[in-house]
Design a protein around this motif. Structure first.
Motif, mmCIF file in Angstrom:
data_model
loop_
_atom_site.group_PDB
_atom_site.id
_atom_site.type_symbol
_atom_site.label_atom_id
_atom_site.label_comp_id
_atom_site.label_asym_id
_atom_site.label_seq_id
_atom_site.Cartn_x
_atom_site.Cartn_y
_atom_site.Cartn_z
ATOM 1 N N PRO A 115 53.594 46.683 33.281
ATOM 2 C CA PRO A 115 52.860 45.591 33.926
ATOM 3 C C PRO A 115 53.331 45.265 35.338
ATOM 4 O O PRO A 115 52.511 45.003 36.219
ATOM 5 N N ALA A 116 54.644 45.298 35.574
ATOM 6 C CA ALA A 116 55.169 44.957 36.906
ATOM 7 C C ALA A 116 54.631 45.900 37.980
ATOM 8 O O ALA A 116 54.328 45.476 39.103
ATOM 9 N N VAL A 119 50.992 44.888 38.748
ATOM 10 C CA VAL A 119 50.938 43.688 39.595
ATOM 11 C C VAL A 119 51.227 44.061 41.048
ATOM 12 O O VAL A 119 50.536 43.612 41.978
ATOM 13 N N GLN A 120 52.248 44.905 41.248
ATOM 14 C CA GLN A 120 52.612 45.339 42.602
ATOM 15 C C GLN A 120 51.488 46.155 43.235
ATOM 16 O O GLN A 120 51.168 45.977 44.415
ATOM 17 N N GLU A 122 48.297 46.035 42.633
ATOM 18 C CA GLU A 122 47.197 45.145 43.010
ATOM 19 C C GLU A 122 47.526 44.386 44.287
ATOM 20 O O GLU A 122 46.694 44.273 45.194
ATOM 21 N N ALA A 123 48.756 43.895 44.376
ATOM 22 C CA ALA A 123 49.190 43.159 45.570
ATOM 23 C C ALA A 123 49.174 44.049 46.813
ATOM 24 O O ALA A 123 48.914 43.582 47.928
ATOM 25 N N VAL A 157 47.409 41.328 33.190
ATOM 26 C CA VAL A 157 48.109 40.814 34.381
ATOM 27 C C VAL A 157 47.418 41.148 35.706
ATOM 28 O O VAL A 157 47.837 40.669 36.750
ATOM 29 N N VAL A 158 46.375 41.971 35.680
ATOM 30 C CA VAL A 158 45.656 42.293 36.921
ATOM 31 C C VAL A 158 44.175 41.948 36.790
ATOM 32 O O VAL A 158 43.623 41.904 35.688
ATOM 33 N N LYS A 159 43.555 41.713 37.937
ATOM 34 C CA LYS A 159 42.117 41.421 37.958
ATOM 35 C C LYS A 159 41.291 42.672 38.258
ATOM 36 O O LYS A 159 40.076 42.693 38.049
#
Length: 209
Positions: A115-116, A119-120, A122-123, A157-159
């Protein structure tokens, strides 16, 4: 800037490494008739010139069916042939740097396992996530299996859309249909099938997309 029209990621075909262009084009065309919605060209062991030539031929075929072409790793090839996007892994050029190199509207996919990383990605500007390896796979020798439950967690955790990859075939694809994924990416389940069109159709049906 994101694409206004998000592609249909439901059945994402990744090419088999070093497959002759003629065979590849034949399989891809048949698989499209069975429901493949995106195609990624993955080549690890050919020259840049050969990669470009194969990508150009594939792009021409896919354009006739309005199917997006994604190039694995090689941003230069993706730009040269006007592909819809590029897909990179955790050991490739960082997603943030890749995003800066790509023109507006060009897709960036990033492979993740936890998951981490999702998230990264996506950012850093990824348009979609490739999450895997979901199951054991013979296609990619260095692929590590994800922890149980990681696929669902990544989707939470992501869109951006998440595409599951790794060892997916007709016997296990239904088990991930409720995980929140936008689609499934397959290699041998289609490229090694006697009838790629039927294989693609069955996979899509079992996934429920």
């Amino acid at each position: 800037m994101k694409l206004h029209n998000t592609p249909d990621y439901s059945l994402y075909l990744v090419s088999e490494d070093a497959m002759p262009a003629e065979s590849l084009l034949s399989i891809v065309e048949k698989s499209i008739s069975g429901g493949v919605t995106v195609v990624q060209l993955r080549e690890k062991h050919i020259s840049g010139k050969d990669f470009y030539n194969k990508a150009s031929q594939l792009k021409k075929l896919l354009d006739s069916y309005k199917i997006p072409l994604i190039i694995n790793d090689r941003i230069d090839i993706a730009l040269a042939v006007g592909a819809a996007g590029v897909h990179i892994g955790q050991d490739d050029i960082p997603a943030k740097a890749a995003r800066k190199m790509l023109p507006d509207g060009m897709l960036l996919g990033v492979s993740v396992q936890i998951p981490a990383e999702a998230v990264q990605a996506e950012a850093d500007g990824a348009d979609y996530i490739g999450a895997g390896s979901v199951f054991p796979t013979a296609t990619k020798n260095d692929a590590k299996l994800m922890e149980p439950g990681a696929l669902n967690q990544i989707c939470e955790v992501v869109k951006i859309p998440v595409v599951a990859i790794g060892g997916i075939n007709k016997t296990n694809i239904a088990t991930i249909s409720d995980s929140g994924i936008a689609g499934a990416a397959v290699v041998s389940a289609i490229t090694q099938a006697e009838n790629p069109a039927e294989a693609a159709s069955l996979l899509k049906k079992l996934l429920g997309k």
